[in-house]
Scaffold this motif. Sequence first.
Motif, mmCIF file in Angstrom:
data_model
loop_
_atom_site.group_PDB
_atom_site.id
_atom_site.type_symbol
_atom_site.label_atom_id
_atom_site.label_comp_id
_atom_site.label_asym_id
_atom_site.label_seq_id
_atom_site.Cartn_x
_atom_site.Cartn_y
_atom_site.Cartn_z
ATOM 1 N N VAL A 53 0.866 -1.177 0.000
ATOM 2 C CA VAL A 53 0.000 0.000 0.000
ATOM 3 C C VAL A 53 0.909 1.236 0.000
ATOM 4 N N VAL A 54 0.693 2.106 -0.962
ATOM 5 C CA VAL A 54 1.441 3.355 -1.047
ATOM 6 C C VAL A 54 0.539 4.466 -0.534
ATOM 7 N N ASP A 55 0.930 5.069 0.568
ATOM 8 C CA ASP A 55 0.145 6.187 1.107
ATOM 9 C C ASP A 55 0.958 7.466 0.926
ATOM 10 N N GLY A 56 0.354 8.486 0.407
ATOM 11 C CA GLY A 56 1.053 9.753 0.266
ATOM 12 C C GLY A 56 1.582 10.022 -1.126
ATOM 13 N N CYS A 57 1.186 9.206 -2.095
ATOM 14 C CA CYS A 57 1.587 9.512 -3.474
ATOM 15 C C CYS A 57 0.808 10.743 -3.949
ATOM 16 N N PRO A 58 1.486 11.738 -4.486
ATOM 17 C CA PRO A 58 0.773 12.923 -4.954
ATOM 18 C C PRO A 58 -0.295 12.578 -5.993
ATOM 19 N N ALA A 59 -1.389 13.318 -5.960
ATOM 20 C CA ALA A 59 -2.458 13.136 -6.938
ATOM 21 C C ALA A 59 -2.044 13.725 -8.278
ATOM 22 N N GLY A 60 -2.526 13.092 -9.335
ATOM 23 C CA GLY A 60 -2.297 13.655 -10.661
ATOM 24 C C GLY A 60 -1.132 13.033 -11.414
ATOM 25 N N LEU A 61 -0.533 11.995 -10.867
ATOM 26 C CA LEU A 61 0.554 11.317 -11.573
ATOM 27 C C LEU A 61 -0.059 10.282 -12.512
ATOM 28 N N GLU A 62 0.303 10.360 -13.759
ATOM 29 C CA GLU A 62 -0.210 9.381 -14.722
ATOM 30 C C GLU A 62 0.700 8.165 -14.758
ATOM 31 N N ILE A 63 0.127 7.016 -14.591
ATOM 32 C CA ILE A 63 0.910 5.781 -14.665
ATOM 33 C C ILE A 63 -0.023 4.626 -15.024
ATOM 34 N N THR A 64 0.453 3.730 -15.863
ATOM 35 C CA THR A 64 -0.371 2.598 -16.279
ATOM 36 C C THR A 64 0.091 1.331 -15.568
ATOM 37 N N ARG A 65 -0.797 0.363 -15.583
ATOM 38 C CA ARG A 65 -0.462 -0.953 -15.049
ATOM 39 C C ARG A 65 0.785 -1.502 -15.741
ATOM 40 N N GLU A 66 0.902 -1.261 -17.018
ATOM 41 C CA GLU A 66 2.007 -1.825 -17.805
ATOM 42 C C GLU A 66 3.345 -1.246 -17.334
ATOM 43 N N GLU A 67 3.365 0.018 -16.994
ATOM 44 C CA GLU A 67 4.624 0.616 -16.534
ATOM 45 C C GLU A 67 5.100 -0.036 -15.242
ATOM 46 N N ILE A 68 4.151 -0.378 -14.384
ATOM 47 C CA ILE A 68 4.523 -1.059 -13.137
ATOM 48 C C ILE A 68 4.979 -2.489 -13.446
ATOM 49 N N GLN A 69 4.221 -3.144 -14.335
ATOM 50 C CA GLN A 69 4.553 -4.531 -14.683
ATOM 51 C C GLN A 69 5.961 -4.637 -15.253
ATOM 52 N N LEU A 70 6.356 -3.648 -16.027
ATOM 53 C CA LEU A 70 7.666 -3.663 -16.678
ATOM 54 C C LEU A 70 8.793 -3.806 -15.657
ATOM 55 N N GLU A 71 8.694 -3.069 -14.568
ATOM 56 C CA GLU A 71 9.735 -3.153 -13.546
ATOM 57 C C GLU A 71 9.686 -4.503 -12.836
ATOM 58 N N LEU A 72 8.471 -4.984 -12.596
ATOM 59 C CA LEU A 72 8.339 -6.304 -11.966
ATOM 60 C C LEU A 72 8.971 -7.386 -12.837
ATOM 61 N N ASP A 73 8.832 -7.236 -14.135
ATOM 62 C CA ASP A 73 9.398 -8.242 -15.040
ATOM 63 C C ASP A 73 10.927 -8.280 -14.951
ATOM 64 N N ARG A 74 11.523 -7.152 -14.625
ATOM 65 C CA ARG A 74 12.989 -7.147 -14.466
ATOM 66 C C ARG A 74 13.407 -7.934 -13.220
ATOM 67 N N ARG A 75 12.515 -8.029 -12.244
ATOM 68 C CA ARG A 75 12.829 -8.751 -11.015
ATOM 69 C C ARG A 75 12.365 -10.200 -11.055
ATOM 70 N N ARG A 76 11.557 -10.527 -12.036
ATOM 71 C CA ARG A 76 10.862 -11.811 -12.113
ATOM 72 C C ARG A 76 11.830 -13.002 -12.126
ATOM 73 N N PRO A 77 11.492 -14.074 -11.414
ATOM 74 C CA PRO A 77 12.287 -15.301 -11.531
ATOM 75 C C PRO A 77 12.142 -15.867 -12.941
ATOM 76 N N GLY A 78 13.089 -16.673 -13.329
ATOM 77 C CA GLY A 78 12.964 -17.409 -14.589
ATOM 78 C C GLY A 78 13.229 -16.590 -15.824
#
Lengths: 359, 359, 359, 359
Positions: free
Chosen positions: C25-50
């Motif tokens: 849970v991220v509390d305190g992120c400023p309102a109005g930041l544009e970000i997509t699910r895919e942008e988050i997924q991209l970083e997770l993929d760099r950490r992904r096993p396999g």
Amino acid sequence: MSNSYGKIFRITTFGESHGQSVGVVVDGCPAGLEITREEIQLELDRRRPGQSNITTQRKEEDEIIILSGLYENTTTGTPIALMVNNKNQAGKDYSHLEHAFRPSHADYTYTAKYGLRDHRGGGRSSARETLARVAAGAIANKYLKQQGIQIASYVSSVGPIALTESYEQLDLTQIDSNKIRCPQPLVAEEMIRLVEETRKNRDTIGGVITCVIKGVPVGLGEPAFDKLHAELGKAMLSINAVKGFEYGSGFAGTVLYGSEHNDEFYTDSNGRVQTRTNHSGGIQGGISNGQDIYFRVAFKPVATILQPQTSINDQGESITLEGKGRHDPCVLPRAVPIVDAMTALVLIDFLLRQRTVRV
Amino acid sequence: MSNSYGKIFRITTFGESHGQSVGVVVDGCPAGLEITREEIQLELDRRRPGQSNITTQRKEEDEIIILSGLYENTTTGTPIALMVNNKNQAGKDYSHLEHAFRPSHADYTYTAKYGLRDHRGGGRSSARETLARVAAGAIANKYLKQQGIQIASYVSSVGPIALTESYEQLDLTQIDSNKIRCPQPLVAEEMIRLVEETRKNRDTIGGVITCVIKGVPVGLGEPAFDKLHAELGKAMLSINAVKGFEYGSGFAGTVLYGSEHNDEFYTDSNGRVQTRTNHSGGIQGGISNGQDIYFRVAFKPVATILQPQTSINDQGESITLEGKGRHDPCVLPRAVPIVDAMTALVLIDFLLRQRTVRV
Amino acid sequence: MSNSYGKIFRITTFGESHGQSVGVVVDGCPAGLEITREEIQLELDRRRPGQSNITTQRKEEDEIIILSGLYENTTTGTPIALMVNNKNQAGKDYSHLEHAFRPSHADYTYTAKYGLRDHRGGGRSSARETLARVAAGAIANKYLKQQGIQIASYVSSVGPIALTESYEQLDLTQIDSNKIRCPQPLVAEEMIRLVEETRKNRDTIGGVITCVIKGVPVGLGEPAFDKLHAELGKAMLSINAVKGFEYGSGFAGTVLYGSEHNDEFYTDSNGRVQTRTNHSGGIQGGISNGQDIYFRVAFKPVATILQPQTSINDQGESITLEGKGRHDPCVLPRAVPIVDAMTALVLIDFLLRQRTVRV
Amino acid sequence: MSNSYGKIFRITTFGESHGQSVGVVVDGCPAGLEITREEIQLELDRRRPGQSNITTQRKEEDEIIILSGLYENTTTGTPIALMVNNKNQAGKDYSHLEHAFRPSHADYTYTAKYGLRDHRGGGRSSARETLARVAAGAIANKYLKQQGIQIASYVSSVGPIALTESYEQLDLTQIDSNKIRCPQPLVAEEMIRLVEETRKNRDTIGGVITCVIKGVPVGLGEPAFDKLHAELGKAMLSINAVKGFEYGSGFAGTVLYGSEHNDEFYTDSNGRVQTRTNHSGGIQGGISNGQDIYFRVAFKPVATILQPQTSINDQGESITLEGKGRHDPCVLPRAVPIVDAMTALVLIDFLLRQRTVRV
């Protein structure tokens, strides 16, 4: 960790009534605020004992000492430490209290909590701790005034004698014009008479302080747990002798229907959003809506009375106690600057937090 | 940072009324507490919409999902994440609210604060957030019960219909015996009649919840800012629609003299320290004294009424709005488990803090 | 309360490796930041096993689910809850670990601390917790990039094979061009060969990650305890397997004289304040000075090796253990996005705090 | 809020090098700890300037004043405020520094951050702030000793002159037997010679302090962000001039294989769980495992050298500066009590937190 308040503008108070000093460290005050020692002293003087015949006759000068954080009357962004030395703390005899638990004081609960206590004059539970809040509040208030925010607290009832006017019908510049700090002179006189009579009866009496805040920008306060009124409530309830808090329509609003209670929005001739009524007390969803904020704070009668009372000692044995010395028959007039201070501390914290909420 | 509560037993809630889920992370729950999913669900069911004809008729199952922190029905000391998925969040049409500011709602203040908002059904300002508190509170309450602490909240007034009995004269086991959650059956009936009538009038009505806590050990709560009643006050004022808080003698105590208000200590036949009266409400100097704690919480009438109201849109233009859908005519019965939960969250935090105060 | 990081942009992670989900849970992120699910997924993929033959061959999709806080791909100022469901968590057999304490794992210390533990695959101590940090870090990083701040972490040594070039001599756009995440292709090849050989030997190997931050404005970081490098150090040391942190000249700087170590100021042709050397690592007195920030993070070899090892069980009896399943022979390449994420989380918090330091 | 450290045993420091006073408020110290003014003074004396010819020759008495929180040499559970008055703060002339930015000092970054600074002698960025930490650490350390925990820091290298012995081969009772605070007398002599030579050259030199903690119970430290070594790292990196931190095998451990690095568990003849090696440095998964904890802290050479240096002023113009007055040629011996203090502050906080983790 219970001796700190605020998340960004954070104060930590220290000191017992009869120790060396009482003081406060303010961490997080923005750099570049101009403030003099005299401006802080002025607020302390409003809280000072001995300022009139209806407050305690103890003479305490309460001269503020600035230890750090100000350079050439300007805040530097480093912690501001302020302190007042206690006078004559060694002189008096408190041995009669060493083993006694005074009724409705914190003697018993402190001893039970910590296993020991500094019994001299209330120790840490003494209202003397609030002078540290008033000092810190003076700094916060200086900043608020520069932002156009005005806080005005006044005594709205003493015992059964209560103002019938709403804050809008009062001249709030008259609060300090009399010693009870009620802006309506006729009611003030009645209140003073009641306090004087109470003092003669060696008794004490409670009352209510009303606080009004004007000029608060829209958007202060935060959802969920840190709602603006929740923080105001906590801040007020943390003041000694406070028993209740209500804002806007408060307890009286519980008997209204929604159709009566709702505050209709409209746009005024200046294009500013307003509400036709203000049952919300200037706060909706925990966030200021730009209307006046107002709330009421209930103070119980001071526990120390100059009459014999039955109690127990720390062996659980029955004893008879009688208050000695000089005490306030009514805490209300001296509590006004404390309400002002705590209100300022709540607001400045939210003002600073508000800077972080948008990209 | 406003979405967290507690210093040691710390909860963080998330979720909007019409997003994917509403939930909570509990950090700092002691390891080794046994609790089942069903015990948590039970409390959620008390808060659930649609439980009777005097609450909203929305059907929400609100099934709790445990994401982490429990292993074989025992807490492991790791964060406990709990969540409820929102049903049908996509289905409904909220476009009429997209640009409207409903009177006495948080629409206007959220938009002003954040520059945008999720307008669907109240978004984050919806009382739906409180289900997360109830889930976390169920865990806290399980622990408290094991420590012998009993929390009982009940509806003590709806509009002008108020209980005249003090909590000591009531059978608190009867709170859940009727749908308004007032333990006195005759008054409960009157209250229910008033709510039903209010609903027929497409209106809403406020009221008061009283909370009683028995079995609190001496010593809970902390001096200065985190007084026990200050935290209780903040916790209550953070609940949607709350306008006031008072404990012990509260506002009524302000008209008393100290000689009337002070609670005399004595030692009972079991050698336990007691007070003859309890105007202090079980708290002295911010610390529990072992007597019953009791306080009262004022709820305003729900802002959503099924009547046309004048308001403005986000262009500042005058509009007429009419509430749609299924709403609570009176929030009180469903607020009872929320008051229980927040009370439990305050107490468990102080219980854990208390473990650190002595060498 | 140890599962949260940050004062204003505050994250709270939850989840065990073999529970239902891992999330944040991220509390305190400023309102109005544009970000997509895919942008988050991209970083997770760099950490992904396999993701390659030198990381663990476990297949985990690690699909991010957004539970709250985003509306139409924009942050609303409310808590952002993100979660990944664990796959097949029920399937595997971990009973051989139920009573065993693996060498240099957290099995023993968790059991001693909490009195019990979720033994399946490391439970809360698993590095799987870091995916929650990577998800939150992706949001932070999006904001930082908009502010012109670039974070680049890379593997600078694996066992004894170390880059000899400083970061200024490397092409940092090439970090992800090979599976070890070292931007120098020849050294990368050597590193990969060492990791492959280590895996064949059923062993593991440590190494160092270097992180460079460009574009940090002057003034980030705070005096006394929250110095910029102190927070970076804490953030790095909180990552699984980290044993050391140094910034700027680091340990090597301890053999220098002040006359060698001091960074001379000058004003460049654009009127910008610069230093001729950068032993300070871009931080002076805990506050960024506008030069590049760089630091190094030491990772020990992963504790799980596929060889028999002597240890004890929870009865204190000697046992022989052998690692099973698919594990990383070298944690470094998958740790790169974690270092990126924690760096971003430190910086965004200071950026937001910085907004509050001046009148 | 950056001037506080600790979650339960929480200190807040205040004061500039040339203001009125430097001090600290300790909030959350358990009640009932016996400690005298002299015990606190003793630790301050180890940090005091002018204690030998290899430290600064400034004479500062640094007499500790207790403002609150102690009653009859016993902590009462209320905030402990301690303070040292600065001597001669008005006397000296610092006008040459008013507009200058000294190389590798915080002059430039403070000015950029806050828009102004107290330029006298380093102001808040001065290492003088650390005396407040040492005072608070003395209280923490008193408690730790009663719990059987022993902290011993010593200088393990000065410039290139380094101890070759591990801490186990040293007699840690000899740390204070020489003025450099290295427990091996021959190496100490060499170190002292190097510092004396460096001083003659009007230069400064860095070095490393090693800290060893014995007697830590199993279970201290917390998962995720507040790992024991992460907090130790932050605490050390918050000390002036520190550039790096490593614990256990540290950076050297990165070249080892897992099969070499893992610490095998066994049960000793007293039934106590032990490890045969201690690459883990007494911490696994962020939690103490009962073995000795040890870590190393890198200090850069002091920035103030008594040689002419090129720099800029606050107009960006090139200037030549020359350090004046009495300064430390090597900060290491005086930093030893600071490392001790910060270590004690980390440990006491975790000891108190540990009380809350089980039902």
